[in-house]
Design an enzyme around this catalytic site. Structure first.
Site, PDB file in Angstrom:
ATOM      1  N   ASP A   1       0.848  -1.204   0.000  1.00 16.59           N
ATOM      2  CA  ASP A   1       0.000   0.000   0.000  1.00 16.59           C
ATOM      3  C   ASP A   1       0.882   1.252   0.000  1.00 16.59           C
ATOM      4  O   ASP A   1       0.738   2.128  -0.847  1.00 16.59           O
ATOM      5  CB  ASP A   1      -0.906   0.039   1.245  1.00 16.59           C
ATOM      6  CG  ASP A   1      -1.569  -1.283   1.525  1.00 16.59           C
ATOM      7  OD1 ASP A   1      -2.677  -1.512   1.049  1.00 16.59           O
ATOM      8  OD2 ASP A   1      -0.943  -2.095   2.235  1.00 16.59           O
TER       9      ASP A   1
ATOM     10  N   GLU B   1       2.561  -6.545  -5.660  1.00 12.77           N
ATOM     11  CA  GLU B   1       2.324  -5.734  -6.855  1.00 12.77           C
ATOM     12  C   GLU B   1       3.526  -4.889  -7.230  1.00 12.77           C
ATOM     13  O   GLU B   1       3.938  -4.843  -8.379  1.00 12.77           O
ATOM     14  CB  GLU B   1       1.143  -4.773  -6.618  1.00 12.77           C
ATOM     15  CG  GLU B   1      -0.169  -5.480  -6.634  1.00 12.77           C
ATOM     16  CD  GLU B   1      -1.349  -4.530  -6.445  1.00 12.77           C
ATOM     17  OE1 GLU B   1      -1.279  -3.376  -6.903  1.00 12.77           O
ATOM     18  OE2 GLU B   1      -2.328  -4.966  -5.822  1.00 12.77           O
TER      19      GLU B   1
END
Ligand code: TRH
Length: 380
Positions: free
Chosen positions: A19, A272
């Site tokens: 994040d 990611e």
């Protein structure tokens, strides 16, 4: 839209470093594109691990020209930006939402998870009206196709990478600073994965390889338990068994993590952001995908394999799929998959460079995002 549009990015650290990793990359790239950016983050301690210049005790500070704020701040922000980015559906502070409703001239973007799945093409850009407030948020999906928002890649990344690799002094200093052993004759591997990765099988395969030596670099706190178990005893420093040496290195800042990927011959990455960084490093990589309920991540893995291996020869494609599947399935037998993969390593190296160039030729995400915002921003 005015080149100096103001941008607020809101980030809640749910788990791990993805994040904040994405938020920090996005914030810095927007600043490089001449935007004024405030970044609100609820966990500055996690942020400090990927950005050494950050002081986690300070509620407000400016780093790399980004105005970084602790969220929630005691006097919550009500001064609303022209573009508001809610990262990964993290929600917005209630007072901020109320101010947005009153002003009605800012654009609300929900910046979503990266995927190679084709449904992303249809969802990218969709509006979602708020059930109670006179506000609409717009979904922005990063992705690999031209119908998505693209990838968070700096336009000058190639020059930065070349400058580092070609500068022998910087190259040496990097190794010395992080205690990375210099051994020209061996293959260097960075190892970043989730704790359930079948690490023992990988280490077994490297240790037993009679044809070359392996140096595995493991960021501190990542897989420490698995490495300790495999060697028996302490995981710190450098330990050797057979053709393998494993070194625990510090968990470095985000820019140094790029350099780590650039000095290695093979990169094991996850989630990611490191997944994208490995692709633009241009070296063969192995992806440990973030596990989801109902094995939803396996569809995500298959979708990426399908676009990534389309130009590979059948045996190279089979070897890549074999290792990626085995790495993501704790029940799988990893050692044979590693051997098949190593047998085609030189062809994977050529393919990784071609893939890197393909990604770099695409329009960067930040350019897409700025155009996306300009096209949707409500007229005052
Ligand atoms: O930490 P992650 O597992 O983050 C995950 C994923 O993003 C996942 O998809 C998401 O749903 C979840 O977070 C909430 O892996 P990721 O995405 O690779 O992020 C790691 C970040 O840490 C990345 O920005 C690189 C950075 N990093 C460093 O800066 N230094 C290091 O030494 C290492 C190992 C990583």
């Amino acid at each position: 839209m005015n080149a100096r549009a103001t941008w607020d990015i809101f980030c809640r650290v749910v788990d791990n470093y993805g994040d904040i990793g994405i938020a920090w990359r996005l914030a810095r790239q927007l600043v490089d594109a001449s935007c004024d950016v405030r970044l609100f983050v609820d966990d500055l301690a996690a942020f400090a691990r990927i950005e050494p210049a950050l002081d986690a005790r300070r509620a407000r500070q400016t780093i790399a020209n980004v105005d970084v704020r602790r969220w929630p701040d005691p006097d919550e922000e009500t001064d609303v930006a022209t573009v508001v980015v809610e990262l990964l559906g993290c929600g917005l502070p209630s007072r901020y939402l109320a101010a947005m409703s009153a002003q009605r001239d800012s654009l609300w973007i929900d910046f979503e998870h990266l995927s190679a799945e084709s449904w992303i093409d249809g969802f990218h850009g969709l509006p979602s009206p708020h059930p109670a407030l006179p506000l609409t948020k717009h979904f922005f999906y990063p992705g690999f196709s031209d119908r998505t928002g693209g990838l968070l890649i700096e336009p000058d990344i190639d020059g930065r990478r070349a400058a580092f690799i070609e500068d022998a002094t910087a190259f040496d200093a990097f190794h010395n600073r992080f205690g990375i052993p210099r051994d020209e004759g061996c293959k260097h591997v960075s190892l970043f994965a989730y704790p359930n990765a079948p690490v023992a099988g990988l280490l077994d395969a490297f240790a037993a390889d009679a044809s070359r030596r392996w140096s595995v670099l493991v960021p501190e706190g990542v897989l420490t338990e698995a490495i300790t178990r495999w060697f028996g005893g302490d995981a710190g420093g450098t330990r050797t068994r057979g053709s393998l040496s494993a070194t625990t290195i510090p968990f470095v800042g985000q820019d140094d993590y790029d350099r780590l990927l650039w000095i290695c011959d093979i990169n094991f990455v996850r989630g990611e952001d490191s997944f994208v960084r490995a692709q633009i490093a241009g070296r063969p990589f192995v992806w440990h995908i973030y596990p989801q309920v109902d094995a939803a991540h396996l569809a995500k893995l298959a979708a990426f394999e399908a676009i990534h291996d389309v130009d590979l020869q059948p045996e190279v494609r089979a070897a890549e799929r074999g290792l990626w599947q085995a790495w993501n399935d704790p029940r799988a037998k990893l050692a044979p998959a590693v051997l098949d993969w190593l047998a085609v390593l030189s062809r994977l190296e050529a393919a990784a460079e071609a893939w890197r160039l393909k990604l770099l030729a695409r329009r960067p995400l930040v350019e897409n995002l700025i155009a996306f915002a300009a096209a949707r921003r409500p007229s005052p």
